[in-house]
Design a protein around this motif. Structure first.
Motif, PDB file in Angstrom:
ATOM      1  N   PHE A 130      39.659  33.237  42.726  1.00  0.00           N
ATOM      2  CA  PHE A 130      40.431  34.338  42.289  1.00  0.00           C
ATOM      3  C   PHE A 130      40.355  35.236  43.484  1.00  0.00           C
ATOM      4  N   ASP A 131      39.841  35.040  44.507  1.00  0.00           N
ATOM      5  CA  ASP A 131      39.700  36.210  45.670  1.00  0.00           C
ATOM      6  C   ASP A 131      41.194  35.755  46.269  1.00  0.00           C
ATOM      7  N   PRO A 160      51.276  38.230  45.959  1.00  0.00           N
ATOM      8  CA  PRO A 160      51.846  37.351  44.562  1.00  0.00           C
ATOM      9  C   PRO A 160      51.163  36.235  44.350  1.00  0.00           C
ATOM     10  N   ARG A 161      50.622  35.462  45.418  1.00  0.00           N
ATOM     11  CA  ARG A 161      49.720  34.410  45.129  1.00  0.00           C
ATOM     12  C   ARG A 161      48.518  34.493  44.255  1.00  0.00           C
ATOM     13  N   ALA A 162      47.939  35.943  44.569  1.00  0.00           N
ATOM     14  CA  ALA A 162      46.565  35.986  43.874  1.00  0.00           C
ATOM     15  C   ALA A 162      46.981  36.510  42.558  1.00  0.00           C
ATOM     16  N   LYS A 163      48.117  37.288  42.305  1.00  0.00           N
ATOM     17  CA  LYS A 163      48.535  37.718  40.904  1.00  0.00           C
ATOM     18  C   LYS A 163      48.609  36.505  40.180  1.00  0.00           C
ATOM     19  N   ARG A 164      49.399  35.503  40.722  1.00  0.00           N
ATOM     20  CA  ARG A 164      49.811  34.396  40.026  1.00  0.00           C
ATOM     21  C   ARG A 164      48.633  33.413  39.600  1.00  0.00           C
ATOM     22  N   ALA A 212      45.541  34.529  38.981  1.00  0.00           N
ATOM     23  CA  ALA A 212      44.832  35.262  37.897  1.00  0.00           C
ATOM     24  C   ALA A 212      45.666  35.208  36.637  1.00  0.00           C
ATOM     25  N   ALA A 213      46.960  35.214  36.650  1.00  0.00           N
ATOM     26  CA  ALA A 213      47.864  35.178  35.484  1.00  0.00           C
ATOM     27  C   ALA A 213      47.429  33.664  34.664  1.00  0.00           C
ATOM     28  N   ILE A 214      47.859  32.637  35.585  1.00  0.00           N
ATOM     29  CA  ILE A 214      47.889  31.291  34.817  1.00  0.00           C
ATOM     30  C   ILE A 214      46.660  30.437  35.186  1.00  0.00           C
ATOM     31  N   GLN A 215      45.700  31.239  35.714  1.00  0.00           N
ATOM     32  CA  GLN A 215      44.362  30.594  35.867  1.00  0.00           C
ATOM     33  C   GLN A 215      44.406  29.021  36.625  1.00  0.00           C
ATOM     34  N   GLY A 246      48.145  23.340  40.943  1.00  0.00           N
ATOM     35  CA  GLY A 246      47.706  22.797  39.747  1.00  0.00           C
ATOM     36  C   GLY A 246      46.250  22.944  39.337  1.00  0.00           C
ATOM     37  N   MET A 247      45.621  23.194  40.168  1.00  0.00           N
ATOM     38  CA  MET A 247      43.870  23.117  40.257  1.00  0.00           C
ATOM     39  C   MET A 247      43.453  24.343  39.307  1.00  0.00           C
ATOM     40  N   PRO A 248      42.182  24.277  38.715  1.00  0.00           N
ATOM     41  CA  PRO A 248      41.612  25.449  38.001  1.00  0.00           C
ATOM     42  C   PRO A 248      41.255  26.363  38.894  1.00  0.00           C
ATOM     43  N   VAL A 249      41.358  27.748  38.578  1.00  0.00           N
ATOM     44  CA  VAL A 249      40.893  28.815  39.502  1.00  0.00           C
ATOM     45  C   VAL A 249      39.518  29.200  39.103  1.00  0.00           C
ATOM     46  N   HIS A 250      38.670  29.238  40.140  1.00  0.00           N
ATOM     47  CA  HIS A 250      37.168  29.547  39.782  1.00  0.00           C
ATOM     48  C   HIS A 250      36.836  30.812  40.389  1.00  0.00           C
ATOM     49  N   SER A 251      35.750  31.398  39.785  1.00  0.00           N
ATOM     50  CA  SER A 251      34.798  32.496  40.549  1.00  0.00           C
ATOM     51  C   SER A 251      34.177  31.799  41.712  1.00  0.00           C
TER      52      SER A 251
END
Length: 525
Positions: free
Chosen positions: A434-435, A457-461, A463-466, A471-476
């Protein structure tokens, strides 16, 4: 995991499975950063120090629990095996801490050579953390940034490069004031690191008028960037140097004032900060009025009535001191009661300066334009991020249980080095986290350097769609470490009698392989 798993009719069974991928990621990154060489000559204490450093990132625990996790390979990760320290006990770890502390000067000098140059920016800030126990000579009662009033604590100062990478750390007694910690850092930068020209960035509680006059100005080649306290800003406004009309059509301006000869003052206004200041002040005013109302009620009750100017004044003083807004009240204390009301003029004077902050520097305009001065001062947020990660989120430096002063210093050094590794891990893995991995785009979208920071914009995207763009899942950071830990090292036992068992590492998933690729390390250590 213990137990055996029969792999069909293949003639093999898995007799043990241990988490490994997160170990490979951290140890691989440490080796890529040449951290083993940085720590000193290879010996057993060296490997134990590396193990404690990695364990601080993977699973921060007490030294006793860390020793148990290294020894008990059937229940924990492959960390002990990878570094060859499976037989370590807590006494071995304490001895390794003592050894590591002896390497501190050399390690910090090497980090400074790696990340600091002549004319470089150096960020400096301090924090504190609390103790369990009462027998460490460094532990003192002081201002607690942890909200643990009345507890013993230590203070530690962190030097970072312009990007927020930690370079050096120093531990002080818990009642040490922030400005007092500055002189040792200057000596370290000038003498040990041999830097003749630097720009030191510190907050307004650190680089005070007295420190500028006595410690910074006399040193040639030493420049600084800091900010003014609220009272100083009020003085600028009262003296006419700071005109509120400056902000009619802009949010940043450079001014001068006779009280700051040879210096530049960059004045900024942040509307969101103004709103937050107004909200906080109103909350404090209302809280003060509620408690003053209780004092008033106590002076009029039938039983055990509060009376006498001295007794009433003591209660009123406690209330005013608790919320720090006594300057905004007119209070009249009598023997039989108390009267109070808001000082509207005082509140209005303060409110007029809400959201206004002033950055102060002796760096010339030919080297840093006014917006760059502000942007540079705001880099201190990277040090604050280091403190948050070290103290609470990832590495958990607190609470401290060590009683020996040098063990405390070694513990803090260990956490600093762990954050050094984590900084590089996060930087490399940012596309999966999410960084914000496109800060330049966020900065470009910002209306002004004085305005609040913007996520790209990429960071917001993300966060919005995870999901990442591929297409990979976003992690902490922590959830990605847990995902990597599911890549295991399995002990496989052939069923044929007398055959030697062997180890097999599971195939990385797409997410795990992407992490290893970004880190430029292999799952096979």
């Amino acid at each position: 995991m213990r137990g055996a798993a029969d792999v069909g009719d293949s003639g093999f069974e898995i007799v043990r499975s241990r988490p490994h991928g997160h170990v490979a990621a951290v140890i691989g990154t440490m080796r890529r950063l040449e951290l083993p060489a940085l720590l000193g000559p290879a010996e057993r204490k060296h490997e134990l120090a590396l193990a404690m450093l990695a364990a601080r990132i993977l699973d921060p625990r007490s030294k006793l629990a860390t020793a148990q996790s290294l020894r008990d390979e059937t229940l924990h990760s492959t960390l002990g095996e990878v570094l060859g320290v499976q037989a370590a006990d807590e006494d071995d770890l304490y001895a390794a801490m003592d050894w590591l502390l002896g390497q501190q000067h050399r390690i910090e000098t090497a980090l400074a050579k790696r990340h600091l140059r002549e004319g470089t920016l150096v960020l400096y800030d301090v924090s504190s953390t609390y103790f369990e126990g009462r027998h460490c000579p460094l532990a003192r009662i002081g201002y607690s940034r942890d909200g643990k009033k009345g507890t013993l604590q230590i203070v530690f100062g962190l030097l970072c490069d312009a990007e927020g990478r930690p370079v050096a750390v120093e531990v002080f007694e818990g009642n040490t004031g922030d400005p007092t910690t500055l002189a040792p850092q200057l000596r370290k930068l000038r003498e040990r690191f041999a830097l003749r020209r630097i720009v030191l960035v510190g907050d307004r509680g650190m680089i005070t008028d007295a420190r500028i006059r006595d410690q910074l100005r006399p040193v040639p080649g030493l420049d600084w960037i800091t900010a003014l306290r609220a009272k100083a800003i009020q003085s600028l406004a009262a003296g006419g140097s700071l005109q509120l009309s400056l902000f009619d059509d802009k949010d940043l301006a450079e001014i001068t004032d006779a009280a700051y000869p040879g210096e530049r003052l960059v004045v900024c206004k942040n509307p969101l900060l103004a709103q937050e200041s107004a909200r906080k002040r109103e909350d404090l005013l209302q809280s003060t009025e509620r408690d003053l109302a209780k004092v008033t009620a106590a002076t009029g009750r039938a039983k055990n009535r509060l009376k006498g100017a001295a007794a009433i004044g003591l209660r009123v003083g406690t209330v005013l001191g608790r919320f720090k807004v006594g300057k905004h009240f007119h209070v009249e204390i009598r023997d039989d009661g108390v009267a109070y009301r808001r000082d509207d003029e005082s509140i209005a004077r303060e409110a007029a300066l809400d959201g206004i902050y002033v950055v102060r520097t002796n760096v010339g305009a030919d080297r840093l334009a006014a917006p760059e001065v502000v942007r540079t001062y705001k880099r201190l947020s990277t040090v604050e991020r280091a403190f948050r990660s070290t103290k609470t989120v990832d590495l958990r430096v607190r609470p401290i249980h060590h009683r020996d002063a040098d063990r405390v210093r070694a513990h803090v050094l260990l956490c600093m080095l762990a954050y050094y590794v984590e900084w590089h891990l996060r930087h490399a893995l940012a596309p999966m986290l999410f960084d914000d991995d496109d800060k330049a785009a966020g900065e470009a979208a910002r209306a002004s350097v004085a305005a609040p920071a913007q996520r790209s914009p990429r960071a917001k995207r993300k966060a919005a769609i995870q999901r990442t763009d591929d297409g990979m899942p976003v992690h902490s950071f922590q959830s990605l470490l847990k995902d990597l830990a599911t890549l295991t090292k399995n002990r496989v036992q052939p069923k044929a009698g007398g055959t030697v068992p062997f180890d097999v590492i599971t195939r990385p998933t797409a997410v795990q392989q992407q992490a290893f690729d970004l880190l430029e390390v292999s799952s096979r250590l």
